[in-house]
Design an enzyme around this catalytic site. Structure first.
Site, PDB file in Angstrom:
ATOM      1  N   HIS A  19       0.865  -1.189   0.000  1.00  0.00           N
ATOM      2  CA  HIS A  19       0.000   0.000   0.000  1.00  0.00           C
ATOM      3  C   HIS A  19       0.897   1.233   0.000  1.00  0.00           C
ATOM      4  O   HIS A  19       1.720   1.395   0.901  1.00  0.00           O
ATOM      5  CB  HIS A  19      -0.903  -0.013   1.232  1.00  0.00           C
ATOM      6  CG  HIS A  19      -1.763  -1.244   1.315  1.00  0.00           C
ATOM      7  ND1 HIS A  19      -3.056  -1.276   0.863  1.00  0.00           N
ATOM      8  CD2 HIS A  19      -1.486  -2.504   1.755  1.00  0.00           C
ATOM      9  CE1 HIS A  19      -3.550  -2.501   1.026  1.00  0.00           C
ATOM     10  NE2 HIS A  19      -2.615  -3.262   1.573  1.00  0.00           N
ATOM     11  N   HIS A 193      -8.589  -8.163  -0.622  1.00  0.00           N
ATOM     12  CA  HIS A 193      -8.101  -8.659   0.666  1.00  0.00           C
ATOM     13  C   HIS A 193      -9.192  -9.568   1.250  1.00  0.00           C
ATOM     14  O   HIS A 193     -10.347  -9.144   1.369  1.00  0.00           O
ATOM     15  CB  HIS A 193      -7.867  -7.512   1.648  1.00  0.00           C
ATOM     16  CG  HIS A 193      -6.632  -6.697   1.403  1.00  0.00           C
ATOM     17  ND1 HIS A 193      -6.349  -6.092   0.212  1.00  0.00           N
ATOM     18  CD2 HIS A 193      -5.592  -6.388   2.234  1.00  0.00           C
ATOM     19  CE1 HIS A 193      -5.189  -5.440   0.317  1.00  0.00           C
ATOM     20  NE2 HIS A 193      -4.710  -5.605   1.530  1.00  0.00           N
ATOM     21  N   GLU A 196      -7.710 -12.388   6.031  1.00  0.00           N
ATOM     22  CA  GLU A 196      -6.596 -11.860   6.834  1.00  0.00           C
ATOM     23  C   GLU A 196      -7.043 -12.000   8.287  1.00  0.00           C
ATOM     24  O   GLU A 196      -6.617 -12.915   8.972  1.00  0.00           O
ATOM     25  CB  GLU A 196      -6.310 -10.400   6.446  1.00  0.00           C
ATOM     26  CG  GLU A 196      -5.171  -9.768   7.239  1.00  0.00           C
ATOM     27  CD  GLU A 196      -4.973  -8.267   6.929  1.00  0.00           C
ATOM     28  OE1 GLU A 196      -5.884  -7.632   6.354  1.00  0.00           O
ATOM     29  OE2 GLU A 196      -3.912  -7.731   7.300  1.00  0.00           O
ATOM     30  N   ASP A 274       3.267  -5.501   1.922  1.00  0.00           N
ATOM     31  CA  ASP A 274       2.096  -4.863   2.554  1.00  0.00           C
ATOM     32  C   ASP A 274       2.372  -3.394   2.933  1.00  0.00           C
ATOM     33  O   ASP A 274       2.140  -2.515   2.125  1.00  0.00           O
ATOM     34  CB  ASP A 274       1.597  -5.667   3.753  1.00  0.00           C
ATOM     35  CG  ASP A 274       0.079  -5.566   3.947  1.00  0.00           C
ATOM     36  OD1 ASP A 274      -0.586  -4.938   3.115  1.00  0.00           O
ATOM     37  OD2 ASP A 274      -0.443  -6.121   4.935  1.00  0.00           O
TER      38      ASP A 274
HETATM   39  N1  HPA Z   1      -5.377  -5.178   5.333  1.00  0.00           N
HETATM   40  C1  HPA Z   1      -6.437  -4.401   5.082  1.00  0.00           C
HETATM   41  N2  HPA Z   1      -6.313  -3.132   4.734  1.00  0.00           N
HETATM   42  C2  HPA Z   1      -5.091  -2.617   4.635  1.00  0.00           C
HETATM   43  C3  HPA Z   1      -3.973  -3.370   4.900  1.00  0.00           C
HETATM   44  C4  HPA Z   1      -4.114  -4.719   5.250  1.00  0.00           C
HETATM   45  O1  HPA Z   1      -3.163  -5.498   5.483  1.00  0.00           O
HETATM   46  N3  HPA Z   1      -2.897  -2.554   4.733  1.00  0.00           N
HETATM   47  C5  HPA Z   1      -3.378  -1.343   4.372  1.00  0.00           C
HETATM   48  N4  HPA Z   1      -4.703  -1.375   4.306  1.00  0.00           N
HETATM   49 ZN    ZN Z   2      -2.766  -5.152   2.354  1.00  0.00          ZN
END
Ligand code: HPA
Ligand code: ZN
Length: 332
Positions: A19, A193, A196, A274
């Site tokens: 990001h 995503h 996670e 990330d």
């Molecule tokens: N997960 C979700 N949103 C995010 C992440 C992540 O790892 N990093 C930056 N925004």
């Molecule tokens: Zn991410």
């Protein structure tokens, strides 16, 4: 740096899950704050680094969004992109796919052109192949995601794909079925995503309902053997970020990370950075840490790096050239 670490650093690599807003080193963040006259709660790089202790994804996102306030002008977006590309290049990355979430900045009435022109301008100045993944927030409404698609339309031919991040629990992929269908209909590649902090069911929704080409993180899939088999059979890659998972307490230790099990099950696992300064490592450090904690062989490392090119949103010709470079470096 050991010879083994130098070998990993010097391999031509991808970074498919990072990001832009999360790539600022504390020094850069403080410099941006100073030049824009923005007060931050932290007065020094050391104080910022000391604040990088997270309970989980939401506690990280609170700090991340607060730090985003330092980015305001086209020059800022340009400079943060150029700094990432320079650092990634030192890390041996030759192809980067960069998430950027405009909603944070639209909230502060920053013009979309300042963001897009700043970022894409820096892409034009590098010899890394760099692509932009416009990212929307899952903790906001689907209507707001559509608004991002509308606002970025003038740059559509320079957008590599569309993604989605943000607070996962309670915001399942199914909330965004129409949005992702519209992205696909408009010809965009898509990634999301999922899995996670969320359950395996969110990964299942992402592939069956959103029909994305890749899953970002996706580590929760390891809890569901049928899902793992499906990811492997359908060749759906996971862009895994091991140090992020460790620092956001997705796993208790790297030794307990499912990366090796997923790889052995035939899933196209890739390793990515990330939000590197927040989580203590770029792609090389992620690979080195996994090699040590999970006992990965050199063959496993090469497979992970090769998977990065297989999973990249590049043309077949670009992929073939990149893989030739990787094969040559692996032999040397
Ligand atoms: N997960 C979700 N949103 C995010 C992440 C992540 O790892 N990093 C930056 N925004
Ligand atoms: Zn991410």
């Amino acid at each position: 740096m050991t010879p083994d670490e130098a070998f990993i650093r010097d391999l031509p690599k991808t970074d498919l899950h990072m990001h832009l807003e999360g790539s600022m080193e504390p020094e850069t963040m403080l410099e941006m704050a100073r030049r824009n006259g923005i007060g931050l709660r932290w007065g020094s790089p050391e104080a910022l680094r000391a604040a990088y202790e997270f309970e989980g994804l939401s506690s990280f996102l609170d700090l991340y969004f607060e730090a985003c306030r330092v980015l305001q002008s086209e020059r800022d977006f340009h400079d943060v992109t150029a700094a990432y590309l320079r650092r990634a290049r030192q890390d041996g990355v030759i192809h980067a796919e960069i998430f950027f979430g405009p909603q944070t900045f639209l909230d502060r009435n920053i013009p979309i052109a300042a963001m897009m022109d700043g970022i894409l301008g820096a892409f034009g100045e590098t010899d890394i192949s760099a692509g932009l993944l416009v990212s929307v927030h899952r903790h906001r409404s689907e209507a707001e995601a559509f608004e991002v698609l509308r606002l970025t339309e003038p740059w559509a031919d320079r957008v590599l794909g569309i993604g989605m991040g943000g607070a996962e629990l309670g915001n399942p992929p199914s909330k965004f079925v129409d949005f992702f269908a519209a992205c696909r209909a408009a010809g965009f590649r898509t990634t999301v995503h999922a899995g996670e902090e969320g359950p395996p069911a969110y990964v299942r929704e992402a592939i069956d309902l959103l029909r994305v080409s890749r899953i970002d993180h996706g580590v929760a899939a390891a809890q569901d053997p049928a899902l793992v088999a499906d990811l492997a059979a359908r060749g759906i890659p996971l862009t895994v970020c091991p140090l992020s998972n460790l620092r956001l307490k997705v796993v208790d230790s790297l030794a307990a990370h499912p990366l090796k099990a997923l790889l052995d099950a035939g899933v196209c696992v890739t390793v990515n950075s990330d939000d590197p300064p927040y989580f203590g490592g770029w792609v090389t450090e992620n690979l080195v840490a996994c090699r040590q904690a999970l006992g990965l062989s050199r063959g496993d490392i090469l497979r992970l790096v090769r998977n990065g090119f297989a999973a990249a949103f590049m043309s077949d010709a670009e992929r073939a050239t990149a893989l030739e470079r990787l094969d040559a470096a692996a032999k040397s």
